[in-house]
Design a protein around this motif. Structure first.
Motif, PDB file in Angstrom:
ATOM      1  N   GLY A 147      23.531  40.620  40.800  1.00 40.32           N
ATOM      2  CA  GLY A 147      24.826  41.603  41.358  1.00 40.32           C
ATOM      3  C   GLY A 147      26.482  41.125  41.034  1.00 40.32           C
ATOM      4  N   HIS A 148      26.365  40.105  40.452  1.00 43.46           N
ATOM      5  CA  HIS A 148      27.371  39.189  40.469  1.00 43.46           C
ATOM      6  C   HIS A 148      27.536  39.926  39.662  1.00 43.46           C
ATOM      7  CE1 HIS A 148      31.312  36.337  40.003  1.00 43.46           C
ATOM      8  NE2 HIS A 148      30.414  35.996  39.201  1.00 43.46           N
ATOM      9  N   LYS A 149      26.961  39.535  38.223  1.00 44.04           N
ATOM     10  CA  LYS A 149      26.785  39.397  36.385  1.00 44.04           C
ATOM     11  C   LYS A 149      27.477  41.704  36.341  1.00 44.04           C
ATOM     12  CE  LYS A 149      24.278  35.906  35.012  1.00 44.04           C
ATOM     13  NZ  LYS A 149      23.026  35.310  34.169  1.00 44.04           N
ATOM     14  N   ASP A 150      26.996  42.982  37.675  1.00 43.08           N
ATOM     15  CA  ASP A 150      26.925  43.916  37.156  1.00 43.08           C
ATOM     16  C   ASP A 150      27.996  43.940  38.175  1.00 43.08           C
ATOM     17  OD1 ASP A 150      24.388  43.972  36.854  1.00 43.08           O
ATOM     18  OD2 ASP A 150      23.561  44.810  38.629  1.00 43.08           O
ATOM     19  N   TRP A 151      28.836  43.245  38.085  1.00 46.29           N
ATOM     20  CA  TRP A 151      30.300  43.925  39.125  1.00 46.29           C
ATOM     21  C   TRP A 151      30.907  43.113  37.897  1.00 46.29           C
ATOM     22  CZ3 TRP A 151      33.834  40.381  39.957  1.00 46.29           C
ATOM     23  CH2 TRP A 151      35.393  40.590  40.872  1.00 46.29           C
ATOM     24  N   ILE A 152      31.038  42.789  37.802  1.00 44.76           N
ATOM     25  CA  ILE A 152      31.970  42.030  36.419  1.00 44.76           C
ATOM     26  C   ILE A 152      32.316  43.068  35.180  1.00 44.76           C
ATOM     27  CG2 ILE A 152      32.081  40.055  34.384  1.00 44.76           C
ATOM     28  CD1 ILE A 152      30.731  37.775  36.230  1.00 44.76           C
ATOM     29  N   ASN A 153      30.577  43.289  34.779  1.00 39.46           N
ATOM     30  CA  ASN A 153      30.368  44.181  33.611  1.00 39.46           C
ATOM     31  C   ASN A 153      31.348  45.510  34.372  1.00 39.46           C
ATOM     32  OD1 ASN A 153      29.105  42.433  31.683  1.00 39.46           O
ATOM     33  ND2 ASN A 153      27.031  43.682  32.626  1.00 39.46           N
ATOM     34  N   GLN A 154      31.030  45.874  35.285  1.00 40.25           N
ATOM     35  CA  GLN A 154      31.754  47.007  35.743  1.00 40.25           C
ATOM     36  C   GLN A 154      33.197  46.821  35.685  1.00 40.25           C
ATOM     37  OE1 GLN A 154      29.272  49.863  36.404  1.00 40.25           O
ATOM     38  NE2 GLN A 154      31.707  50.423  36.290  1.00 40.25           N
ATOM     39  N   GLY A 155      33.939  45.849  35.601  1.00 39.13           N
ATOM     40  CA  GLY A 155      35.119  45.785  35.969  1.00 39.13           C
ATOM     41  C   GLY A 155      35.478  45.997  33.959  1.00 39.13           C
ATOM     42  N   ARG A 212      38.500  46.240  44.564  1.00 43.94           N
ATOM     43  CA  ARG A 212      37.272  46.179  44.118  1.00 43.94           C
ATOM     44  C   ARG A 212      36.606  44.128  43.862  1.00 43.94           C
ATOM     45  NH1 ARG A 212      36.109  47.263  38.224  1.00 43.94           N
ATOM     46  NH2 ARG A 212      37.724  48.998  38.773  1.00 43.94           N
ATOM     47  N   VAL A 213      37.961  43.308  44.031  1.00 43.46           N
ATOM     48  CA  VAL A 213      37.251  41.836  44.456  1.00 43.46           C
ATOM     49  C   VAL A 213      36.530  41.774  45.591  1.00 43.46           C
ATOM     50  CG1 VAL A 213      38.524  39.863  45.304  1.00 43.46           C
ATOM     51  CG2 VAL A 213      39.514  40.508  43.362  1.00 43.46           C
ATOM     52  N   ASN A 214      37.304  42.733  46.435  1.00 39.11           N
ATOM     53  CA  ASN A 214      35.898  42.475  47.565  1.00 39.11           C
ATOM     54  C   ASN A 214      34.316  42.905  47.778  1.00 39.11           C
ATOM     55  OD1 ASN A 214      38.026  41.422  49.226  1.00 39.11           O
ATOM     56  ND2 ASN A 214      38.940  42.967  50.294  1.00 39.11           N
ATOM     57  N   ALA A 215      34.640  44.041  46.911  1.00 40.47           N
ATOM     58  CA  ALA A 215      32.977  44.451  46.340  1.00 40.47           C
ATOM     59  C   ALA A 215      32.183  43.326  45.528  1.00 40.47           C
ATOM     60  CB  ALA A 215      32.942  45.781  45.955  1.00 40.47           C
ATOM     61  N   ASP A 216      33.262  42.205  45.238  1.00 39.98           N
ATOM     62  CA  ASP A 216      32.000  41.351  44.359  1.00 39.98           C
ATOM     63  C   ASP A 216      30.987  40.928  45.464  1.00 39.98           C
ATOM     64  OD1 ASP A 216      30.674  38.915  42.729  1.00 39.98           O
ATOM     65  OD2 ASP A 216      32.430  38.140  42.707  1.00 39.98           O
ATOM     66  N   PRO A 217      29.643  40.389  45.318  1.00 42.80           N
ATOM     67  CA  PRO A 217      28.649  40.193  46.197  1.00 42.80           C
ATOM     68  C   PRO A 217      29.025  38.952  46.252  1.00 42.80           C
ATOM     69  CG  PRO A 217      27.472  41.374  44.446  1.00 42.80           C
ATOM     70  CD  PRO A 217      28.770  41.795  44.127  1.00 42.80           C
ATOM     71  N   PHE A 218      29.610  38.153  45.433  1.00 41.43           N
ATOM     72  CA  PHE A 218      30.132  36.575  45.083  1.00 41.43           C
ATOM     73  C   PHE A 218      31.324  36.891  47.321  1.00 41.43           C
ATOM     74  CE2 PHE A 218      28.480  33.781  41.622  1.00 41.43           C
ATOM     75  CZ  PHE A 218      27.573  33.938  41.726  1.00 41.43           C
ATOM     76  N   ALA A 255      31.840  39.071  49.255  1.00 40.01           N
ATOM     77  CA  ALA A 255      31.111  39.477  49.776  1.00 40.01           C
ATOM     78  C   ALA A 255      30.149  38.595  50.968  1.00 40.01           C
ATOM     79  CB  ALA A 255      30.422  40.303  50.039  1.00 40.01           C
ATOM     80  N   GLU A 256      29.386  37.789  50.648  1.00 35.48           N
ATOM     81  CA  GLU A 256      28.843  36.951  50.511  1.00 35.48           C
ATOM     82  C   GLU A 256      29.535  35.687  50.895  1.00 35.48           C
ATOM     83  OE1 GLU A 256      25.866  37.623  52.253  1.00 35.48           O
ATOM     84  OE2 GLU A 256      25.612  39.729  51.127  1.00 35.48           O
ATOM     85  N   ASP A 257      30.510  34.663  50.921  1.00 36.66           N
ATOM     86  CA  ASP A 257      30.992  34.008  51.154  1.00 36.66           C
ATOM     87  C   ASP A 257      30.322  33.037  50.086  1.00 36.66           C
ATOM     88  OD1 ASP A 257      33.066  32.326  52.265  1.00 36.66           O
ATOM     89  OD2 ASP A 257      32.159  31.932  53.547  1.00 36.66           O
ATOM     90  N   ILE A 258      30.637  33.356  48.595  1.00 34.46           N
ATOM     91  CA  ILE A 258      29.722  32.477  47.455  1.00 34.46           C
ATOM     92  C   ILE A 258      31.033  31.474  47.459  1.00 34.46           C
ATOM     93  CG2 ILE A 258      28.809  31.396  45.845  1.00 34.46           C
ATOM     94  CD1 ILE A 258      26.557  32.436  47.920  1.00 34.46           C
ATOM     95  N   VAL A 259      32.203  32.471  47.300  1.00 33.03           N
ATOM     96  CA  VAL A 259      33.677  32.526  46.961  1.00 33.03           C
ATOM     97  C   VAL A 259      34.532  32.860  47.255  1.00 33.03           C
ATOM     98  CG1 VAL A 259      32.743  32.008  44.392  1.00 33.03           C
ATOM     99  CG2 VAL A 259      33.291  34.468  44.946  1.00 33.03           C
ATOM    100  N   ALA A 260      35.732  32.247  47.615  1.00 25.83           N
ATOM    101  CA  ALA A 260      37.234  32.414  47.909  1.00 25.83           C
ATOM    102  C   ALA A 260      37.660  33.088  46.844  1.00 25.83           C
ATOM    103  CB  ALA A 260      37.502  31.405  49.039  1.00 25.83           C
TER     104      ALA A 260
END
Length: 95
Positions: free
Chosen positions: A21-29, A62-68, A70-75
């Motif tokens: 999902g994170h990679k899909d989010w990057i590609n969408q950006g 957009r950043v808040n929609a990143d699964p990373f 949203a799931e608190d993998i990254v800040a």
């Protein structure tokens, strides 16, 4: 122009579950013309994004929609840069 820093949190071990999902989010950006460059923060501390063609509010959404994120993998930290000069190859960032 913006620099987005995505620094791993204590949930880094769960990144694999959300990587697709994170990679899909990057590609969408990239597809949306917002992301110019994406890469890893070294040594293995997260990621960084150079973004443009967006407002701070839109980028935050957009950043808040990143699964990373949203799931608190990254800040996430967003830094806004107002360019005052650029190499000829980067003049498009001056608009």
């Amino acid at each position: 122009m913006f620099i987005v820093l995505l620094k791993f949190s204590n949930n880094k071990s769960q990144a694999g579950q959300y990587l697709s999902g994170h990679k899909d989010w990057i590609n969408q950006g990239f597809d949306d013309g917002v992301f110019l460059l994406v890469g890893s923060l070294q040594p293995s501390s997260g990621g960084g994004i150079l973004a443009h063609n967006t407002s701070l509010a839109e980028l935050q959404e957009r950043v808040n929609a990143d699964p990373f994120v949203a799931e608190d993998i990254v800040a996430a930290e967003i830094i806004e840069v107002a360019p005052s000069s650029a190499d000829a190859r980067l003049q498009f960032l001056m608009n």
